[in-house]
Scaffold this active site. Structure first.
Site, PDB file in Angstrom:
ATOM      1  N   LYS A  15       0.851  -1.201   0.000  1.00  0.00           N
ATOM      2  CA  LYS A  15       0.000   0.000   0.000  1.00  0.00           C
ATOM      3  C   LYS A  15       0.888   1.253   0.000  1.00  0.00           C
ATOM      4  CE  LYS A  15      -4.092   2.096   0.893  1.00  0.00           C
ATOM      5  NZ  LYS A  15      -4.205   3.050  -0.215  1.00  0.00           N
ATOM      6  N   ARG A  57     -17.881   2.694  20.267  1.00  0.00           N
ATOM      7  CA  ARG A  57     -16.840   3.712  20.132  1.00  0.00           C
ATOM      8  C   ARG A  57     -15.655   3.347  21.035  1.00  0.00           C
ATOM      9  NH1 ARG A  57     -16.301   8.633  22.463  1.00  0.00           N
ATOM     10  NH2 ARG A  57     -15.148  10.150  21.212  1.00  0.00           N
ATOM     11  N   VAL A  71      -3.364  12.372  13.708  1.00  0.00           N
ATOM     12  CA  VAL A  71      -4.577  12.612  12.921  1.00  0.00           C
ATOM     13  C   VAL A  71      -5.610  11.502  13.142  1.00  0.00           C
ATOM     14  CG1 VAL A  71      -5.472  12.995  10.577  1.00  0.00           C
ATOM     15  CG2 VAL A  71      -3.197  13.838  11.181  1.00  0.00           C
ATOM     16  N   PRO A  95      -9.842   8.261  17.893  1.00  0.00           N
ATOM     17  CA  PRO A  95     -10.270   9.578  18.382  1.00  0.00           C
ATOM     18  C   PRO A  95      -9.036  10.435  18.674  1.00  0.00           C
ATOM     19  CG  PRO A  95     -10.558   7.926  20.085  1.00  0.00           C
ATOM     20  CD  PRO A  95     -10.047   7.197  18.883  1.00  0.00           C
ATOM     21  N   ASP A 142     -12.892  20.701  11.734  1.00  0.00           N
ATOM     22  CA  ASP A 142     -14.237  21.164  12.124  1.00  0.00           C
ATOM     23  C   ASP A 142     -14.318  22.696  11.984  1.00  0.00           C
ATOM     24  OD1 ASP A 142     -14.941  18.521  14.170  1.00  0.00           O
ATOM     25  OD2 ASP A 142     -12.874  19.122  13.816  1.00  0.00           O
ATOM     26  N   THR A 143     -13.225  23.375  12.345  1.00  0.00           N
ATOM     27  CA  THR A 143     -13.198  24.834  12.234  1.00  0.00           C
ATOM     28  C   THR A 143     -13.241  25.257  10.765  1.00  0.00           C
ATOM     29  OG1 THR A 143     -12.071  25.090  14.349  1.00  0.00           O
ATOM     30  CG2 THR A 143     -11.770  26.869  12.755  1.00  0.00           C
ATOM     31  N   ARG A 181     -14.711  23.552   8.419  1.00  0.00           N
ATOM     32  CA  ARG A 181     -16.110  23.318   8.013  1.00  0.00           C
ATOM     33  C   ARG A 181     -16.997  24.468   8.505  1.00  0.00           C
ATOM     34  NH1 ARG A 181     -15.670  16.961   9.734  1.00  0.00           N
ATOM     35  NH2 ARG A 181     -15.170  16.131   7.678  1.00  0.00           N
ATOM     36  N   LYS A 191     -16.101  27.609   9.161  1.00  0.00           N
ATOM     37  CA  LYS A 191     -15.841  28.832   8.376  1.00  0.00           C
ATOM     38  C   LYS A 191     -16.466  28.725   6.989  1.00  0.00           C
ATOM     39  CE  LYS A 191     -11.393  30.096  10.416  1.00  0.00           C
ATOM     40  NZ  LYS A 191     -10.042  30.508  10.091  1.00  0.00           N
ATOM     41  N   HIS A 248     -13.662  34.616  11.158  1.00  0.00           N
ATOM     42  CA  HIS A 248     -12.785  34.225  12.273  1.00  0.00           C
ATOM     43  C   HIS A 248     -13.652  33.591  13.354  1.00  0.00           C
ATOM     44  CE1 HIS A 248      -9.513  36.255  10.334  1.00  0.00           C
ATOM     45  NE2 HIS A 248     -10.375  37.217  10.054  1.00  0.00           N
ATOM     46  N   HIS A 301     -12.677  16.757  19.262  1.00  0.00           N
ATOM     47  CA  HIS A 301     -12.995  16.552  17.843  1.00  0.00           C
ATOM     48  C   HIS A 301     -14.003  15.410  17.846  1.00  0.00           C
ATOM     49  CE1 HIS A 301     -12.740  15.695  13.598  1.00  0.00           C
ATOM     50  NE2 HIS A 301     -12.262  14.494  13.826  1.00  0.00           N
TER      51      HIS A 301
HETATM   52  P1  6V0 Z   1      -7.940   3.560   6.416  1.00  0.00           P
HETATM   53  O1  6V0 Z   1      -8.183   3.853   4.964  1.00  0.00           O
HETATM   54  O2  6V0 Z   1      -8.453   2.304   7.005  1.00  0.00           O
HETATM   55  O3  6V0 Z   1      -6.356   3.649   6.644  1.00  0.00           O
HETATM   56  C1  6V0 Z   1      -5.704   3.256   7.804  1.00  0.00           C
HETATM   57  C2  6V0 Z   1      -4.330   2.769   7.379  1.00  0.00           C
HETATM   58  O4  6V0 Z   1      -3.563   2.515   8.559  1.00  0.00           O
HETATM   59  C3  6V0 Z   1      -4.376   1.479   6.563  1.00  0.00           C
HETATM   60  O5  6V0 Z   1      -3.665   1.639   5.343  1.00  0.00           O
HETATM   61  C4  6V0 Z   1      -3.698   0.453   7.488  1.00  0.00           C
HETATM   62  O6  6V0 Z   1      -2.980  -0.530   6.778  1.00  0.00           O
HETATM   63  C5  6V0 Z   1      -2.784   1.367   8.294  1.00  0.00           C
HETATM   64  N1  6V0 Z   1      -2.352   0.759   9.557  1.00  0.00           N
HETATM   65  C6  6V0 Z   1      -3.096   0.075  10.475  1.00  0.00           C
HETATM   66  N2  6V0 Z   1      -2.311  -0.328  11.492  1.00  0.00           N
HETATM   67  C7  6V0 Z   1      -1.068   0.116  11.234  1.00  0.00           C
HETATM   68  C8  6V0 Z   1       0.164   0.023  11.911  1.00  0.00           C
HETATM   69  N3  6V0 Z   1       0.275  -0.637  13.073  1.00  0.00           N
HETATM   70  N4  6V0 Z   1       1.251   0.597  11.343  1.00  0.00           N
HETATM   71  C9  6V0 Z   1       1.162   1.240  10.164  1.00  0.00           C
HETATM   72  N5  6V0 Z   1       0.018   1.369   9.474  1.00  0.00           N
HETATM   73  C10 6V0 Z   1      -1.086   0.812   9.997  1.00  0.00           C
HETATM   74  O7  6V0 Z   1      -8.509   4.742   7.315  1.00  0.00           O
HETATM   75  P2  6V0 Z   1      -8.572   6.301   6.935  1.00  0.00           P
HETATM   76  O8  6V0 Z   1      -7.321   6.677   6.248  1.00  0.00           O
HETATM   77  O9  6V0 Z   1      -9.874   6.621   6.319  1.00  0.00           O
HETATM   78  O10 6V0 Z   1      -8.594   6.961   8.391  1.00  0.00           O
HETATM   79  C11 6V0 Z   1      -7.446   6.904   9.219  1.00  0.00           C
HETATM   80  C12 6V0 Z   1      -7.748   7.534  10.546  1.00  0.00           C
HETATM   81  O11 6V0 Z   1      -7.948   8.937  10.388  1.00  0.00           O
HETATM   82  C13 6V0 Z   1      -9.019   6.985  11.218  1.00  0.00           C
HETATM   83  O12 6V0 Z   1      -8.777   6.828  12.600  1.00  0.00           O
HETATM   84  C14 6V0 Z   1     -10.017   8.098  10.966  1.00  0.00           C
HETATM   85  O13 6V0 Z   1     -11.069   8.100  11.897  1.00  0.00           O
HETATM   86  C15 6V0 Z   1      -9.122   9.308  11.090  1.00  0.00           C
HETATM   87  N6  6V0 Z   1      -9.631  10.577  10.574  1.00  0.00           N
HETATM   88  C16 6V0 Z   1      -9.321  11.680  11.278  1.00  0.00           C
HETATM   89  C17 6V0 Z   1      -9.798  12.929  10.892  1.00  0.00           C
HETATM   90  C18 6V0 Z   1      -9.477  14.136  11.725  1.00  0.00           C
HETATM   91  O14 6V0 Z   1     -10.041  15.234  11.539  1.00  0.00           O
HETATM   92  N7  6V0 Z   1      -8.560  14.018  12.673  1.00  0.00           N
HETATM   93  C19 6V0 Z   1     -10.577  13.064   9.726  1.00  0.00           C
HETATM   94  C20 6V0 Z   1     -10.844  11.954   8.989  1.00  0.00           C
HETATM   95  C21 6V0 Z   1     -10.430  10.623   9.385  1.00  0.00           C
END
Ligand code: 6V0
Length: 315
Positions: A43, A91, A121, A124, A151-152, A154, A156, A171, A178
């Site tokens: 990947k 959750r 990122v 939670p 969220d901020t 969104r 704005k 602002h 989050h």
């Molecule tokens: P996804 O498409 O399932 O990607 C997750 C990736 O992590 C996959 O490619 C996995 O192979 C990889 N992965 C899992 N375990 C490991 C590990 N131990 N080491 C390395 N890689 C690993 O999920 P997506 O990309 O959609 O979301 C990722 C995370 O971001 C989730 O927790 C979402 O909830 C979160 N987000 C956070 C947001 C924010 O505002 N902070 C916004 C959107 C999503």
């Protein structure tokens, strides 16, 4: 202290969010080297190749799938690795699963690099930011989460649409968790210095209560709506990640609502949540005490209590 390459970034987790963030970062021209890491090496390699093929239309940089040893000199390390919620899963189950993933990832980062800035990122995000700081032993200013930056944005965007004005002239902040207990900080919201309600009236909107509720609900439900329609959200968060990287690399001292561990902020301590903070080359310089109404402070405390309860359950 190791010598860092201030033009090097790493993205851990190359799913929807990691890949979109890597693409946005490539387009930004902020870095000259980017390492992609995922449990699935294929990947990471696939994304590195795909994004690299856009380089002739962007700025030169090296993009490759790597291992933890490759990030020992990275300046910014972005962690998006985490599972998404499965049907029937609570959750709290998801929190436990993603804390488990962090218990594997964060020590591997800290083993090779103790000097980077870690941007969390994965969700939670507030719980994982707190966990990442504890697991890494990094100073608190160098571990923070994207928090309510998205969220901020969104908020704005929706206010800009409602008022027929450039969203960059709005602002206003979403603060706290989050997630479901986040707070729209209406009392400090303004459009280029004009209090939000005065600006609304200038634009012919007088039913403030109804509009405020509708816009705040819309912000809170955006992710659910997008996930229902297309399965995941990633472009908005990718732009948020790019913006945070820009603030760090350019030492902008920009005020962004990132998630960091709080210390007696309106009585809130030892929990990570979002408050506007100054972000620059060393990460979080300090939080900015925007004025809040009594209700907003009470809601912020509830948000902190919610997060504290989860921390007590899983850490
Ligand atoms: P996804 O498409 O399932 O990607 C997750 C990736 O992590 C996959 O490619 C996995 O192979 C990889 N992965 C899992 N375990 C490991 C590990 N131990 N080491 C390395 N890689 C690993 O999920 P997506 O990309 O959609 O979301 C990722 C995370 O971001 C989730 O927790 C979402 O909830 C979160 N987000 C956070 C947001 C924010 O505002 N902070 C916004 C959107 C999503």
């Amino acid at each position: 202290m190791a010598v860092l390459n201030h033009r090097k970034v790493a993205v851990i987790g190359c799913g929807f969010v990691g890949a979109a963030s890597a693409f946005a970062i490539m387009e930004s021209g902020l870095f000259s080297e980017m390492v992609l890491i995922d449990v699935s090496k294929d990947k990471a390699e696939g994304e590195a190749l795909d994004i690299s093929h856009g380089l002739p239309f962007a700025k030169p940089m090296k993009i490759y799938a790597g291992d933890y040893k490759d990030i020992s000199d990275a300046y910014v390390i972005i962690v998006t690795a985490g599972a998404g919620q499965k049907p029937g899963e609570t959750r709290l189950d998801l929190v436990k699963k993603n804390v488990g993933i962090f218990k594997s990832i964060i020590p591997q980062i800290a083993d090779v690099n103790k000097d980077a800035i870690m941007l969390i990122v994965a969700n939670p995000v507030d719980i994982l930011t707190y966990a990442a700081q504890k697991l890494s032993g990094y100073p608190e200013n160098r571990v923070f989460g994207s928090g309510t930056t998205l969220d901020t944005a969104r908020f704005k965007y929706l206010l800009g649409e409602h008022l027929g004005v450039d969203s960059r002239s709005v602002h206003a902040f979403i603060i706290g968790e989050h997630g479901d207990s986040e707070i729209a900080a209406w009392s400090s919201a303004n459009v280029s210095g004009i209090p939000i309600n005065d600006f609304c009236e200038m634009r012919g909107h007088f039913d403030h209560e109804t509009s405020m509720k509708k816009i705040a609900d819309n912000v809170k439900n955006s992710a659910y709506e997008i996930i229902e329609k297309k399965g995941a959200t990633y472009y908005g968060i990718a732009m948020s990640v790019r913006r945070i990287c820009e603030a760090i690399v350019r030492d902008e001292k920009t005020i962004l609502p990132i998630s960091s561990i709080q210390h007696d902020n309106h009585g809130i301590s030892d929990v990570a949540l979002s408050m506007p903070a100054i972000v620059g080359k060393d990460g979080v310089e300090c939080t900015v005490p925007i004025s809040l109404s009594d209700q907003e402070i009470a809601d912020l405390k509830l948000s902190a209590d919610t997060l504290r309860g989860v921390i007590d359950d899983v850490l």
